[in-house]
Design an enzyme around this catalytic site. Structure first.
Site, PDB file in Angstrom:
ATOM      1  N   LYS A  52     -10.510  21.876   0.469  1.00  0.00           N
ATOM      2  CA  LYS A  52     -10.079  22.530   1.711  1.00  0.00           C
ATOM      3  C   LYS A  52     -10.761  23.892   1.851  1.00  0.00           C
ATOM      4  O   LYS A  52     -11.219  24.270   2.924  1.00  0.00           O
ATOM      5  CB  LYS A  52      -8.547  22.664   1.735  1.00  0.00           C
ATOM      6  CG  LYS A  52      -7.876  21.328   2.019  1.00  0.00           C
ATOM      7  CD  LYS A  52      -6.391  21.291   1.734  1.00  0.00           C
ATOM      8  CE  LYS A  52      -5.894  19.844   1.801  1.00  0.00           C
ATOM      9  NZ  LYS A  52      -4.496  19.671   1.453  1.00  0.00           N
ATOM     10  N   GLN A  96       0.327  23.035  -0.484  1.00  0.00           N
ATOM     11  CA  GLN A  96      -0.136  21.773  -1.082  1.00  0.00           C
ATOM     12  C   GLN A  96       1.039  21.025  -1.718  1.00  0.00           C
ATOM     13  O   GLN A  96       1.762  21.589  -2.540  1.00  0.00           O
ATOM     14  CB  GLN A  96      -1.227  22.083  -2.129  1.00  0.00           C
ATOM     15  CG  GLN A  96      -1.871  20.864  -2.725  1.00  0.00           C
ATOM     16  CD  GLN A  96      -2.658  20.028  -1.703  1.00  0.00           C
ATOM     17  OE1 GLN A  96      -3.370  20.563  -0.859  1.00  0.00           O
ATOM     18  NE2 GLN A  96      -2.503  18.722  -1.772  1.00  0.00           N
ATOM     19  N   ASP A 119      -0.529  21.373   8.850  1.00  0.00           N
ATOM     20  CA  ASP A 119      -0.392  20.033   8.264  1.00  0.00           C
ATOM     21  C   ASP A 119       0.375  19.092   9.205  1.00  0.00           C
ATOM     22  O   ASP A 119       0.356  17.882   9.024  1.00  0.00           O
ATOM     23  CB  ASP A 119       0.389  20.116   6.933  1.00  0.00           C
ATOM     24  CG  ASP A 119      -0.521  19.906   5.731  1.00  0.00           C
ATOM     25  OD1 ASP A 119      -1.613  19.327   5.902  1.00  0.00           O
ATOM     26  OD2 ASP A 119      -0.130  20.315   4.620  1.00  0.00           O
TER      27      ASP A 119
END
Ligand code: NDP
Length: 280
Positions: A52, A96, A119
């Protein structure tokens, strides 16, 4: 013989487009910043976080890395998120997953400001998707829609079957296919006669989490097969939820693993980050 849907090439194309967009924003004095938080040092998570960061660098998005120890308390994590929510220079926040067991993932997701939820996991983002309102869309299913569109595979009016009903893949996938005017069926572990249902699909999206589960007996001749699964086999190679070699001759189009859905997830995360510049 199936046409191979090249997720690597399509994601590279999307990242190039985003790079141009970010340069245009920069020229207007708009900088984009993504905060990435990792708790603990799960090796798979470290690889994802690293990828990322690399994608951010390539596109021109600033990234802030929070590498927190495993024993970080829930309160400490929530306080960091709350600080980031209040920072005008931070557009997107990504935590995460999975988190260590002592931390409530749902509470963490709910604490992220929906305007920074790149997200697309916040209940507000999910709710907006289900009623067709603007909001961030979960990256993997959003990437699958791009794979289909950029491969000229029509969704409108097609029989779409999604295998799996998880919150991050199956459910948002079904909603997105519906938004694109597909006729959508969602299947799961309690579905009776799964083969009979999947054989109706013009577009079959598989997110079960079981290696090589879907064989040609589940697939209609000429169907498009999208494989979300990722598994490391004993020989070190990756495979999906679909038995690729078996299905290849029956399908009209198919995504490989690796190089299909996987690269699209990060590309769509980057797209959400670029969108975040306009959200806050
Ligand atoms: P989950 O384990 O959360 O969900 C699996 C789903 O499959 C459940 O809804 C389950 O049904 C259903 N299922 C399990 N067994 C069967 C069966 N025999 N028949 C029909 N349905 C079944 O998985 P995820 O959605 O999170 O992930 C699925 C796969 O995709 C995994 O391999 C994961 O690693 C991969 N993945 C890949 C990503 C990428 O970027 N490429 C991103 C996210 C995931 P029930 O609800 O009834 O239990």
């Amino acid at each position: 013989m199936a046409k191979i849907i090249d997720g690597k090439a399509i994601s590279a194309q999307i990242k190039e487009e985003l790079k141009v967009q970010v340069a245009e924003y920069k020229a207007k004095g708009i900088d984009i910043c993504l905060a990435v938080i990792q708790v603990g040092n799960d090796p798979a998570s470290s690889v994802y976080v690293g990828n990322k960061k690399k994608a951010c660098e390539f596109i021109g998005i600033n990234s802030l890395a929070y590498e927190l120890p495993e024993e970080t308390t829930q309160e400490e994590l929530l306080n960091i998120i709350k600080d980031l929510n209040n920072r005008a220079d931070v557009n997107g926040i990504l935590v995460q997953l999975p988190l260590p067991k002592h931390i409530d993932e749902d509470l963490v997701i709910k604490t992220i400001d929906p305007s920074k939820d790149v997200d697309g996991f916040h209940p507000q983002s999910v709710g907006a998707l289900s009623i067709g309102q603007k909001g961030y869309v979960s990256c993997t299913p959003a990437g699958i829609i791009q794979l289909l569109k950029r491969s000229d595979i029509e969704i409108k009016g097609k029989e779409c079957v999604v295998v799996g009903r998880s919150n991050i893949v199956g459910k948002p996938m079904a909603l997105l296919l519906l938004r694109e005017d597909g006729t959508v069926t969602v299947t799961h572990s309690r579905t009776k006669d799964l083969k009979e249902v999947t054989k109706r699909a013009d577009i079959l999206v598989v997110a079960i989490g079981k290696p090589k589960f879907i064989t040609k007996e589940y697939v209609k001749e000429g169907a498009t097969v999208i494989d979300v699964g990722i598994h490391r086999m004993d020989n070190g190679k990756l495979c999906g939820d679909v038995d690729y070699d078996d299905v290849f001759d029956v399908a009209g189009a198919i995504t490989p693993v690796p190089g299909g859905v996987g690269p699209m997830t990060i590309a769509m995360l980057m797209a959400n980050c670029v969108e975040s510049a306009l959200m806050n």
